[in-house]
Design a protein around this motif. Structure first.
Motif, PDB file in Angstrom:
ATOM      1  N   ILE A 137       0.827  -1.201   0.000  1.00  0.00           N
ATOM      2  CA  ILE A 137       0.000   0.000   0.000  1.00  0.00           C
ATOM      3  C   ILE A 137       0.862   1.252   0.000  1.00  0.00           C
ATOM      4  O   ILE A 137       0.550   2.250  -0.657  1.00  0.00           O
ATOM      5  N   LYS A 138       1.987   1.206   0.729  1.00  0.00           N
ATOM      6  CA  LYS A 138       2.874   2.365   0.810  1.00  0.00           C
ATOM      7  C   LYS A 138       3.914   2.390  -0.312  1.00  0.00           C
ATOM      8  O   LYS A 138       4.852   3.173  -0.271  1.00  0.00           O
ATOM      9  N   ASN A 139       3.721   1.502  -1.292  1.00  0.00           N
ATOM     10  CA  ASN A 139       4.589   1.461  -2.473  1.00  0.00           C
ATOM     11  C   ASN A 139       6.046   1.172  -2.116  1.00  0.00           C
ATOM     12  O   ASN A 139       6.968   1.655  -2.764  1.00  0.00           O
ATOM     13  N   LYS A 140       6.252   0.366  -1.069  1.00  0.00           N
ATOM     14  CA  LYS A 140       7.603  -0.019  -0.676  1.00  0.00           C
ATOM     15  C   LYS A 140       8.031  -1.330  -1.315  1.00  0.00           C
ATOM     16  O   LYS A 140       9.173  -1.763  -1.153  1.00  0.00           O
ATOM     17  N   CYS A 141       7.125  -1.984  -2.012  1.00  0.00           N
ATOM     18  CA  CYS A 141       7.486  -3.183  -2.782  1.00  0.00           C
ATOM     19  C   CYS A 141       6.531  -3.294  -3.959  1.00  0.00           C
ATOM     20  O   CYS A 141       5.459  -2.687  -3.980  1.00  0.00           O
ATOM     21  N   ASP A 142       6.950  -4.071  -4.966  1.00  0.00           N
ATOM     22  CA  ASP A 142       6.143  -4.264  -6.170  1.00  0.00           C
ATOM     23  C   ASP A 142       5.178  -5.439  -6.031  1.00  0.00           C
ATOM     24  O   ASP A 142       4.035  -5.370  -6.472  1.00  0.00           O
ATOM     25  N   ILE A 143       5.677  -6.508  -5.429  1.00  0.00           N
ATOM     26  CA  ILE A 143       4.901  -7.745  -5.271  1.00  0.00           C
ATOM     27  C   ILE A 143       5.200  -8.321  -3.895  1.00  0.00           C
ATOM     28  O   ILE A 143       6.325  -8.238  -3.397  1.00  0.00           O
ATOM     29  N   ALA A 144       4.191  -8.907  -3.272  1.00  0.00           N
ATOM     30  CA  ALA A 144       4.374  -9.558  -1.973  1.00  0.00           C
ATOM     31  C   ALA A 144       3.938 -11.011  -2.068  1.00  0.00           C
ATOM     32  O   ALA A 144       3.109 -11.382  -2.904  1.00  0.00           O
ATOM     33  N   ILE A 145       4.517 -11.833  -1.208  1.00  0.00           N
ATOM     34  CA  ILE A 145       4.114 -13.241  -1.101  1.00  0.00           C
ATOM     35  C   ILE A 145       3.847 -13.517   0.373  1.00  0.00           C
ATOM     36  O   ILE A 145       4.729 -13.330   1.216  1.00  0.00           O
ATOM     37  N   PRO A 147       0.356 -14.763   3.470  1.00  0.00           N
ATOM     38  CA  PRO A 147      -1.028 -15.164   3.720  1.00  0.00           C
ATOM     39  C   PRO A 147      -2.003 -14.029   3.462  1.00  0.00           C
ATOM     40  O   PRO A 147      -1.609 -12.879   3.241  1.00  0.00           O
ATOM     41  N   ARG A 148      -3.280 -14.352   3.539  1.00  0.00           N
ATOM     42  CA  ARG A 148      -4.331 -13.394   3.172  1.00  0.00           C
ATOM     43  C   ARG A 148      -4.734 -12.510   4.363  1.00  0.00           C
ATOM     44  O   ARG A 148      -5.863 -12.511   4.816  1.00  0.00           O
ATOM     45  N   TYR A 149      -3.786 -11.738   4.859  1.00  0.00           N
ATOM     46  CA  TYR A 149      -4.063 -10.801   5.939  1.00  0.00           C
ATOM     47  C   TYR A 149      -4.252  -9.406   5.351  1.00  0.00           C
ATOM     48  O   TYR A 149      -3.375  -8.883   4.683  1.00  0.00           O
ATOM     49  N   GLY A 150      -5.413  -8.800   5.594  1.00  0.00           N
ATOM     50  CA  GLY A 150      -5.649  -7.430   5.159  1.00  0.00           C
ATOM     51  C   GLY A 150      -5.945  -7.252   3.687  1.00  0.00           C
ATOM     52  O   GLY A 150      -5.950  -6.126   3.197  1.00  0.00           O
ATOM     53  N   LEU A 151      -6.210  -8.318   2.957  1.00  0.00           N
ATOM     54  CA  LEU A 151      -6.494  -8.182   1.528  1.00  0.00           C
ATOM     55  C   LEU A 151      -7.934  -7.718   1.314  1.00  0.00           C
ATOM     56  O   LEU A 151      -8.847  -8.120   2.030  1.00  0.00           O
ATOM     57  N   ASP A 153     -10.493  -5.386  -2.004  1.00  0.00           N
ATOM     58  CA  ASP A 153     -10.640  -5.212  -3.459  1.00  0.00           C
ATOM     59  C   ASP A 153      -9.575  -4.316  -4.077  1.00  0.00           C
ATOM     60  O   ASP A 153      -9.537  -4.135  -5.292  1.00  0.00           O
ATOM     61  N   ARG A 154      -8.679  -3.761  -3.263  1.00  0.00           N
ATOM     62  CA  ARG A 154      -7.557  -2.998  -3.814  1.00  0.00           C
ATOM     63  C   ARG A 154      -6.460  -3.919  -4.335  1.00  0.00           C
ATOM     64  O   ARG A 154      -5.584  -3.491  -5.073  1.00  0.00           O
ATOM     65  N   HIS A 155      -6.487  -5.195  -3.904  1.00  0.00           N
ATOM     66  CA  HIS A 155      -5.410  -6.124  -4.205  1.00  0.00           C
ATOM     67  C   HIS A 155      -5.799  -7.105  -5.310  1.00  0.00           C
ATOM     68  O   HIS A 155      -6.949  -7.527  -5.404  1.00  0.00           O
ATOM     69  N   ALA A 156      -4.821  -7.470  -6.111  1.00  0.00           N
ATOM     70  CA  ALA A 156      -4.935  -8.616  -7.019  1.00  0.00           C
ATOM     71  C   ALA A 156      -4.058  -9.710  -6.435  1.00  0.00           C
ATOM     72  O   ALA A 156      -2.921  -9.446  -6.028  1.00  0.00           O
ATOM     73  N   PHE A 157      -4.576 -10.938  -6.350  1.00  0.00           N
ATOM     74  CA  PHE A 157      -3.785 -11.995  -5.729  1.00  0.00           C
ATOM     75  C   PHE A 157      -4.188 -13.367  -6.254  1.00  0.00           C
ATOM     76  O   PHE A 157      -5.325 -13.570  -6.681  1.00  0.00           O
ATOM     77  N   PHE A 271      -0.313 -16.527  -0.798  1.00  0.00           N
ATOM     78  CA  PHE A 271      -0.702 -15.841  -2.024  1.00  0.00           C
ATOM     79  C   PHE A 271       0.434 -14.968  -2.565  1.00  0.00           C
ATOM     80  O   PHE A 271       1.289 -14.499  -1.803  1.00  0.00           O
ATOM     81  N   MET A 272       0.405 -14.747  -3.865  1.00  0.00           N
ATOM     82  CA  MET A 272       1.210 -13.694  -4.483  1.00  0.00           C
ATOM     83  C   MET A 272       0.274 -12.499  -4.670  1.00  0.00           C
ATOM     84  O   MET A 272      -0.850 -12.654  -5.161  1.00  0.00           O
ATOM     85  N   ILE A 273       0.745 -11.303  -4.275  1.00  0.00           N
ATOM     86  CA  ILE A 273      -0.154 -10.159  -4.150  1.00  0.00           C
ATOM     87  C   ILE A 273       0.460  -8.916  -4.798  1.00  0.00           C
ATOM     88  O   ILE A 273       1.670  -8.683  -4.700  1.00  0.00           O
ATOM     89  N   ARG A 274      -0.386  -8.120  -5.420  1.00  0.00           N
ATOM     90  CA  ARG A 274       0.021  -6.797  -5.920  1.00  0.00           C
ATOM     91  C   ARG A 274      -1.167  -5.856  -5.791  1.00  0.00           C
ATOM     92  O   ARG A 274      -2.305  -6.283  -5.579  1.00  0.00           O
ATOM     93  N   MET A 275      -0.905  -4.563  -5.912  1.00  0.00           N
ATOM     94  CA  MET A 275      -1.971  -3.570  -5.883  1.00  0.00           C
ATOM     95  C   MET A 275      -2.558  -3.407  -7.284  1.00  0.00           C
ATOM     96  O   MET A 275      -1.822  -3.314  -8.261  1.00  0.00           O
ATOM     97  N   ARG A 276      -3.876  -3.382  -7.370  1.00  0.00           N
ATOM     98  CA  ARG A 276      -4.529  -3.285  -8.678  1.00  0.00           C
ATOM     99  C   ARG A 276      -4.210  -1.963  -9.378  1.00  0.00           C
ATOM    100  O   ARG A 276      -4.069  -1.920 -10.601  1.00  0.00           O
ATOM    101  N   HIS A 277      -4.125  -0.871  -8.631  1.00  0.00           N
ATOM    102  CA  HIS A 277      -3.986   0.438  -9.265  1.00  0.00           C
ATOM    103  C   HIS A 277      -2.551   0.760  -9.672  1.00  0.00           C
ATOM    104  O   HIS A 277      -2.319   1.727 -10.396  1.00  0.00           O
ATOM    105  N   GLN A 278      -1.594  -0.028  -9.206  1.00  0.00           N
ATOM    106  CA  GLN A 278      -0.195   0.262  -9.514  1.00  0.00           C
ATOM    107  C   GLN A 278       0.189  -0.302 -10.887  1.00  0.00           C
ATOM    108  O   GLN A 278      -0.129  -1.437 -11.212  1.00  0.00           O
ATOM    109  N   THR A 279       0.876   0.502 -11.654  1.00  0.00           N
ATOM    110  CA  THR A 279       1.381   0.040 -12.949  1.00  0.00           C
ATOM    111  C   THR A 279       2.575  -0.874 -12.713  1.00  0.00           C
ATOM    112  O   THR A 279       3.521  -0.510 -12.025  1.00  0.00           O
ATOM    113  N   GLN A 280       2.498  -2.073 -13.265  1.00  0.00           N
ATOM    114  CA  GLN A 280       3.559  -3.045 -13.069  1.00  0.00           C
ATOM    115  C   GLN A 280       4.685  -2.849 -14.086  1.00  0.00           C
ATOM    116  O   GLN A 280       4.425  -2.680 -15.279  1.00  0.00           O
TER     117      GLN A 280
END
Length: 299
Positions: A137-145, A147-151, A153-157, A271-280
């Protein structure tokens, strides 16, 4: 028209509300509303149907959204390229790994990616519980791996695998229970600390742990290695990822226990997780696809 206005508009569409959009891009809700209003006044169109309870795109809004996504993606790519050219190097791909999910499957995926793309640098950090998603959320990483804590509709996983969680104590502690093969009563554990890894998220309003006894001592540590060390010295009991204590289980240094009315064992999806709104970035897209399609090589 400014890029920040487009970001606000896209965030409202993708999160489903002005409030969620404000949280997603770290703006105030009035600032989000003002950005949308400026866009509508500039072009003389309505982007959202005001009669709906939640923001719903008009036909004009839908067309504007599709082009906004393309434009913002191109702007982000151009910005990334400018930084890369200025530095003379390619920006490392930032990955955040949950402390719970550092098993052979996760390591195998990352190793396969590094072997296949040796020129792509990885910047790997670790975190725990809601701290993993907070980095996204704070844009400190591109992708996370993790568990499903705090996910939400902002996240794609997508789910990568499952790890086994198991509750254990040392033989020293186990011998004090006199359980005779039956489940241990929660009251028997009240004086023995439950050892937990701290939730690292700065914005957390609670500790984030789902499997705790409502009564009893609790001790918090920073990682699973510290947790295991305390368990081995008979300083408490805990749920642990089984892959982190396999040798101790085989050697009898730690013993599995079953507790009444408590989830002593469970399968935890990773899960593998990223933010939906961030350009990859190009590197992030390669990583996402390879992790998703990874299958271990049988020897």
């Amino acid at each position: 028209m400014k890029l920040d206005q487009l970001r606000a508009f896209i965030a409202v569409v993708e999160t489903g509300s002005f409030r969620s959009a404000a949280e997603a891009i770290h703006k105030t809700q009035p600032a989000i509303s003002a950005s949308i209003r400026i866009l509508e006044e500039q072009y003389g169109i309505s982007l959202f149907d005001r009669d709906s309870y939640r923001p719903t795109l008009t036909s004009a809004g839908h067309a504007f959204f599709l082009q906004s996504k393309k434009l913002l993606s191109q702007a982000q790519q151009l910005d990334n390229l400018g930084h890369d050219l200025a530095q003379g190097t390619t920006t490392p791909l930032a990955i955040c790994l949950s402390l719970m999910g550092l098993d052979s499957d996760c390591m195998g995926r990352i190793k396969a990616f590094q072997l296949h793309y040796p020129d792509i640098s990885l910047d790997i950090t670790t975190d725990h519980l809601y701290g993993v998603q907070e980095r996204l959320i704070k844009n400190k990483c591109d992708i996370a791996i993790g568990p499903r804590y705090g996910l939400d509709d902002r996240h794609a996983f997508i789910e990568l695998n499952k790890i086994q969680m198991i509750t254990v104590v040392s033989p020293e502690c186990f011998n004090t229970f006199n359980s005779n093969g039956t489940k241990i009563k929660p009251q028997q554990l009240y004086k023995l600390p439950q050892i937990l890894v701290s939730n690292t998220a700065e914005s957390a309003t609670e500790n984030g742990h789902r499997y705790i006894l409502p009564t009893g001592k609790r001790w918090y540590v920073n990682d699973f290695q510290a947790k295991k060390t305390m368990l081995l010295h008979g300083l408490g009991w805990a749920r642990m990822p089984k892959h982190t204590i396999n040798s101790e289980l085989d050697g009898g240094q730690l013993i599995p226990i079953e507790i009444e009315n408590f989830t002593s064992q469970s399968q935890l999806p990773i899960f593998m997780i990223r933010m939906r709104h961030q350009t990859q970035s190009y590197q992030a897209k390669l990583f996402w696809e390879m992790m998703k399609n990874y299958s271990p090589v049988e020897e």
